[in-house]
Design a protein around this motif. Structure first.
Motif, PDB file in Angstrom:
ATOM      1  N   ALA A 105     175.475  60.740  98.363  1.00  0.00           N
ATOM      2  CA  ALA A 105     176.469  60.391  98.581  1.00  0.00           C
ATOM      3  C   ALA A 105     176.999  58.784  98.713  1.00  0.00           C
ATOM      4  O   ALA A 105     177.981  58.711  98.348  1.00  0.00           O
ATOM      5  CB  ALA A 105     176.338  59.638 100.281  1.00  0.00           C
ATOM      6  N   MET A 106     176.150  58.134  98.904  1.00  0.00           N
ATOM      7  CA  MET A 106     176.577  56.337  97.802  1.00  0.00           C
ATOM      8  C   MET A 106     176.971  56.701  96.948  1.00  0.00           C
ATOM      9  O   MET A 106     178.620  55.972  96.142  1.00  0.00           O
ATOM     10  CB  MET A 106     175.240  55.654  97.687  1.00  0.00           C
ATOM     11  N   GLN A 107     176.685  57.553  95.332  1.00  0.00           N
ATOM     12  CA  GLN A 107     177.016  57.838  94.265  1.00  0.00           C
ATOM     13  C   GLN A 107     178.640  59.002  94.400  1.00  0.00           C
ATOM     14  O   GLN A 107     179.315  57.984  93.902  1.00  0.00           O
ATOM     15  CB  GLN A 107     175.805  58.443  93.082  1.00  0.00           C
ATOM     16  N   PHE A 108     178.917  59.394  95.003  1.00  0.00           N
ATOM     17  CA  PHE A 108     180.142  60.176  95.331  1.00  0.00           C
ATOM     18  C   PHE A 108     181.105  59.051  95.999  1.00  0.00           C
ATOM     19  O   PHE A 108     182.509  58.643  95.124  1.00  0.00           O
ATOM     20  CB  PHE A 108     179.459  61.359  96.534  1.00  0.00           C
ATOM     21  N   GLY A 109     180.544  58.247  96.833  1.00  0.00           N
ATOM     22  CA  GLY A 109     181.610  57.043  97.397  1.00  0.00           C
ATOM     23  C   GLY A 109     181.733  56.290  96.344  1.00  0.00           C
ATOM     24  O   GLY A 109     183.097  55.517  96.388  1.00  0.00           O
ATOM     25  N   LEU A 110     181.144  55.916  95.613  1.00  0.00           N
ATOM     26  CA  LEU A 110     180.956  54.043  94.449  1.00  0.00           C
ATOM     27  C   LEU A 110     182.327  55.038  93.519  1.00  0.00           C
ATOM     28  O   LEU A 110     182.846  53.910  92.824  1.00  0.00           O
ATOM     29  CB  LEU A 110     179.664  54.049  94.257  1.00  0.00           C
ATOM     30  N   ARG A 111     181.431  55.863  92.792  1.00  0.00           N
ATOM     31  CA  ARG A 111     182.444  56.830  91.882  1.00  0.00           C
ATOM     32  C   ARG A 111     184.117  56.902  92.445  1.00  0.00           C
ATOM     33  O   ARG A 111     185.271  56.885  91.466  1.00  0.00           O
ATOM     34  CB  ARG A 111     182.451  57.954  91.507  1.00  0.00           C
ATOM     35  N   ALA A 112     184.531  57.773  93.380  1.00  0.00           N
ATOM     36  CA  ALA A 112     185.120  57.686  94.339  1.00  0.00           C
ATOM     37  C   ALA A 112     186.047  56.732  94.115  1.00  0.00           C
ATOM     38  O   ALA A 112     187.488  56.238  94.461  1.00  0.00           O
ATOM     39  CB  ALA A 112     185.756  58.452  95.289  1.00  0.00           C
ATOM     40  N   GLN A 134     196.454  59.765  96.479  1.00  0.00           N
ATOM     41  CA  GLN A 134     195.021  58.894  97.047  1.00  0.00           C
ATOM     42  C   GLN A 134     194.351  60.261  98.348  1.00  0.00           C
ATOM     43  O   GLN A 134     193.718  60.731  97.957  1.00  0.00           O
ATOM     44  CB  GLN A 134     195.131  57.731  97.898  1.00  0.00           C
ATOM     45  N   GLN A 135     195.251  60.798  99.214  1.00  0.00           N
ATOM     46  CA  GLN A 135     195.126  61.207 100.233  1.00  0.00           C
ATOM     47  C   GLN A 135     194.022  62.652  99.622  1.00  0.00           C
ATOM     48  O   GLN A 135     193.390  63.107 100.474  1.00  0.00           O
ATOM     49  CB  GLN A 135     195.601  61.221 101.496  1.00  0.00           C
ATOM     50  N   ALA A 136     195.304  63.807  99.119  1.00  0.00           N
ATOM     51  CA  ALA A 136     194.513  64.582  98.126  1.00  0.00           C
ATOM     52  C   ALA A 136     193.263  64.746  97.768  1.00  0.00           C
ATOM     53  O   ALA A 136     192.845  65.499  97.699  1.00  0.00           O
ATOM     54  CB  ALA A 136     196.026  65.166  97.178  1.00  0.00           C
ATOM     55  N   PHE A 137     192.813  63.456  97.071  1.00  0.00           N
ATOM     56  CA  PHE A 137     192.023  63.466  95.864  1.00  0.00           C
ATOM     57  C   PHE A 137     190.471  63.053  97.096  1.00  0.00           C
ATOM     58  O   PHE A 137     189.287  63.752  96.759  1.00  0.00           O
ATOM     59  CB  PHE A 137     192.067  61.810  95.288  1.00  0.00           C
ATOM     60  N   LEU A 138     191.032  62.756  97.779  1.00  0.00           N
ATOM     61  CA  LEU A 138     189.524  62.252  98.739  1.00  0.00           C
ATOM     62  C   LEU A 138     189.596  63.438  99.734  1.00  0.00           C
ATOM     63  O   LEU A 138     188.031  63.656  99.689  1.00  0.00           O
ATOM     64  CB  LEU A 138     189.730  60.979  99.841  1.00  0.00           C
ATOM     65  N   HIS A 139     190.272  64.635 100.029  1.00  0.00           N
ATOM     66  CA  HIS A 139     189.952  65.671 100.701  1.00  0.00           C
ATOM     67  C   HIS A 139     188.870  66.381  99.500  1.00  0.00           C
ATOM     68  O   HIS A 139     188.238  66.394 100.226  1.00  0.00           O
ATOM     69  CB  HIS A 139     191.647  66.050 100.933  1.00  0.00           C
ATOM     70  N   GLN A 140     189.616  66.609  98.172  1.00  0.00           N
ATOM     71  CA  GLN A 140     188.789  66.819  97.698  1.00  0.00           C
ATOM     72  C   GLN A 140     187.101  66.324  97.856  1.00  0.00           C
ATOM     73  O   GLN A 140     186.916  67.026  97.192  1.00  0.00           O
ATOM     74  CB  GLN A 140     189.272  67.549  95.849  1.00  0.00           C
ATOM     75  N   GLN A 141     187.716  65.603  97.494  1.00  0.00           N
ATOM     76  CA  GLN A 141     186.056  65.021  97.481  1.00  0.00           C
ATOM     77  C   GLN A 141     184.861  65.055  98.356  1.00  0.00           C
ATOM     78  O   GLN A 141     183.739  65.700  98.194  1.00  0.00           O
ATOM     79  CB  GLN A 141     185.777  62.810  97.096  1.00  0.00           C
ATOM     80  N   GLN A 159     180.209  68.221 100.594  1.00  0.00           N
ATOM     81  CA  GLN A 159     179.345  69.481 101.356  1.00  0.00           C
ATOM     82  C   GLN A 159     178.502  69.818 100.418  1.00  0.00           C
ATOM     83  O   GLN A 159     177.731  70.880 101.091  1.00  0.00           O
ATOM     84  CB  GLN A 159     181.004  69.860 101.849  1.00  0.00           C
ATOM     85  N   GLN A 160     179.105  69.991  99.723  1.00  0.00           N
ATOM     86  CA  GLN A 160     177.652  71.250  98.338  1.00  0.00           C
ATOM     87  C   GLN A 160     177.016  70.515  97.658  1.00  0.00           C
ATOM     88  O   GLN A 160     176.075  71.392  97.647  1.00  0.00           O
ATOM     89  CB  GLN A 160     178.976  71.757  97.240  1.00  0.00           C
ATOM     90  N   THR A 161     176.799  69.410  98.099  1.00  0.00           N
ATOM     91  CA  THR A 161     175.493  68.406  97.370  1.00  0.00           C
ATOM     92  C   THR A 161     174.019  68.842  98.216  1.00  0.00           C
ATOM     93  O   THR A 161     174.433  69.457  99.624  1.00  0.00           O
ATOM     94  CB  THR A 161     175.849  67.600  97.755  1.00  0.00           C
ATOM     95  N   ALA A 162     172.930  69.163  98.028  1.00  0.00           N
ATOM     96  CA  ALA A 162     172.340  69.154  98.127  1.00  0.00           C
ATOM     97  C   ALA A 162     170.681  68.117  99.581  1.00  0.00           C
ATOM     98  O   ALA A 162     171.243  68.180 100.518  1.00  0.00           O
ATOM     99  CB  ALA A 162     170.653  69.450  97.333  1.00  0.00           C
ATOM    100  N   ASP A 163     172.015  67.001  99.274  1.00  0.00           N
ATOM    101  CA  ASP A 163     171.944  66.064 100.666  1.00  0.00           C
ATOM    102  C   ASP A 163     172.538  65.518 101.391  1.00  0.00           C
ATOM    103  O   ASP A 163     172.319  65.742 102.421  1.00  0.00           O
ATOM    104  CB  ASP A 163     172.147  64.373  99.693  1.00  0.00           C
ATOM    105  N   ALA A 164     173.733  66.690 101.213  1.00  0.00           N
ATOM    106  CA  ALA A 164     174.902  66.967 102.560  1.00  0.00           C
ATOM    107  C   ALA A 164     173.942  67.982 103.314  1.00  0.00           C
ATOM    108  O   ALA A 164     174.361  67.392 104.716  1.00  0.00           O
ATOM    109  CB  ALA A 164     176.462  66.895 102.048  1.00  0.00           C
ATOM    110  N   LYS A 165     173.425  68.843 102.664  1.00  0.00           N
ATOM    111  CA  LYS A 165     173.060  69.912 103.205  1.00  0.00           C
ATOM    112  C   LYS A 165     171.687  69.629 103.854  1.00  0.00           C
ATOM    113  O   LYS A 165     171.574  69.866 105.291  1.00  0.00           O
ATOM    114  CB  LYS A 165     172.710  70.653 102.085  1.00  0.00           C
ATOM    115  N   GLU A 166     171.056  68.637 103.709  1.00  0.00           N
ATOM    116  CA  GLU A 166     169.400  67.866 103.782  1.00  0.00           C
ATOM    117  C   GLU A 166     170.437  67.606 104.476  1.00  0.00           C
ATOM    118  O   GLU A 166     169.597  67.599 106.281  1.00  0.00           O
ATOM    119  CB  GLU A 166     168.879  67.468 102.961  1.00  0.00           C
ATOM    120  N   GLY A 167     171.250  66.223 105.259  1.00  0.00           N
ATOM    121  CA  GLY A 167     171.606  65.669 106.209  1.00  0.00           C
ATOM    122  C   GLY A 167     171.994  66.027 107.290  1.00  0.00           C
ATOM    123  O   GLY A 167     171.486  65.831 108.984  1.00  0.00           O
TER     124      GLY A 167
END
Length: 272
Positions: free
Chosen positions: A218-225, A237-244, A249-257
């Motif tokens: 999640a932190m890597q996603f956020g810093l990249r964005a 910008q809002q469309a890009f952030l919605h896509q992110q 949500q498809q990452t293993a960390d998000a599912k685990e969280g």
């Protein structure tokens, strides 16, 4: 990054002469190791720094980066002697794909970076501090841009500082070459925490421990964005952030969280 993923060889890290690295508990520590020159940056050292940063970027086992320095000075900026006379030292790493620009190097890391500042920071050393996510400084640290005293100007530092400090404060620092105390630097947003020198290691360790509680993916996603957002016009910008948000949500960390939250247990992160 100035090195591709297939160029990364962790065995080469032991051959570095001006930068030292360690990896323990998902924390990659990069230590500037030219204390006899006050960690002034010359071409071989810049190449090694770029290589170490690329390792930190690509290695999935790296969740956090700590940037430290040997000696009594964090970084004296560019080695002016090498600028004037050139450099004849052989590099310990492959040639990077382009010039090493520290501002771009730090922006491309996309992982939380903690600068452990034990002493003064001058000139181009500001690029390492300004590009870090957190800056923990000893109260004896000082910060100065002396370029105008040499007939030069800190162009790249100015750009990096404009992202974290008020414009007039940046220009004043560049134009008058005055020295900021650690407390002054904290007041302007350049430093995030000031501690007594004996408490420096503990303060950095505490911050590392806190950050490791949270999802590295999640932190890597956020810093990249955060970096990508700068190049997008406001109406995209809002469309890009919605896509992110859809992608994360498809990452293993998000599912685990989310599962850990529903099951009322601590999450076990993988960084994936």
């Amino acid at each position: 990054m100035l090195y591709s993923e297939n160029q990364i060889d962790t065995g080469r890290l032991t051959q570095l002469r001006f930068v030292r690295t360690t990896l323990a508990g998902h924390v990659f520590t990069i230590t500037l190791n030219r204390p006899e020159k006050k960690n002034a940056l010359h071409p071989p050292m810049l190449n090694e720094l770029a290589y170490a940063m690329a390792c930190a970027h690509y290695l999935t086992d790296v969740w956090l980066v700590v940037l430290a320095a040997e000696g009594d000075t964090f970084c004296a900026g560019m080695d002016l002697k090498s600028l004037v006379s050139g450099n004849m030292e052989e590099s310990s790493v492959p040639e990077p794909s382009g010039p090493v620009r520290l501002g771009e190097l730090m922006a491309g890391l996309h992982k939380p970076c903690i600068a452990r500042v034990q002493g003064p920071v001058y000139a181009g050393g500001f690029l390492l501090v300004a590009g870090s996510t957190y800056v923990v400084a000893a109260e004896n640290a000082a910060f100065s841009l002396p370029e105008v005293k040499r007939g030069l100007f800190p162009f790249q530092v100015m750009a990096s500082l404009m992202e974290i400090m008020p414009a007039r404060a940046v220009l004043d620092l560049c134009l008058r070459a005055r020295t900021l105390s650690a407390q002054d630097a904290a007041g302007l947003g350049l430093v995030t925490q000031v501690v007594r020198f004996p408490e420096l290691n503990v303060a950095v360790a505490d911050l590392v421990t806190e950050l490791k509680q949270y999802s590295p993916a999640a932190m890597q996603f956020g810093l990249r964005a955060y970096q990508q957002l700068k190049s997008l016009p406001p109406d995209q910008q809002q469309a890009f952030l919605h896509q992110q948000f859809q992608l994360i949500q498809q990452t293993a960390d998000a599912k685990e969280g989310m599962n850990a939250f529903l099951e009322k247990r601590p999450p076990v992160w993988t960084g994936q």
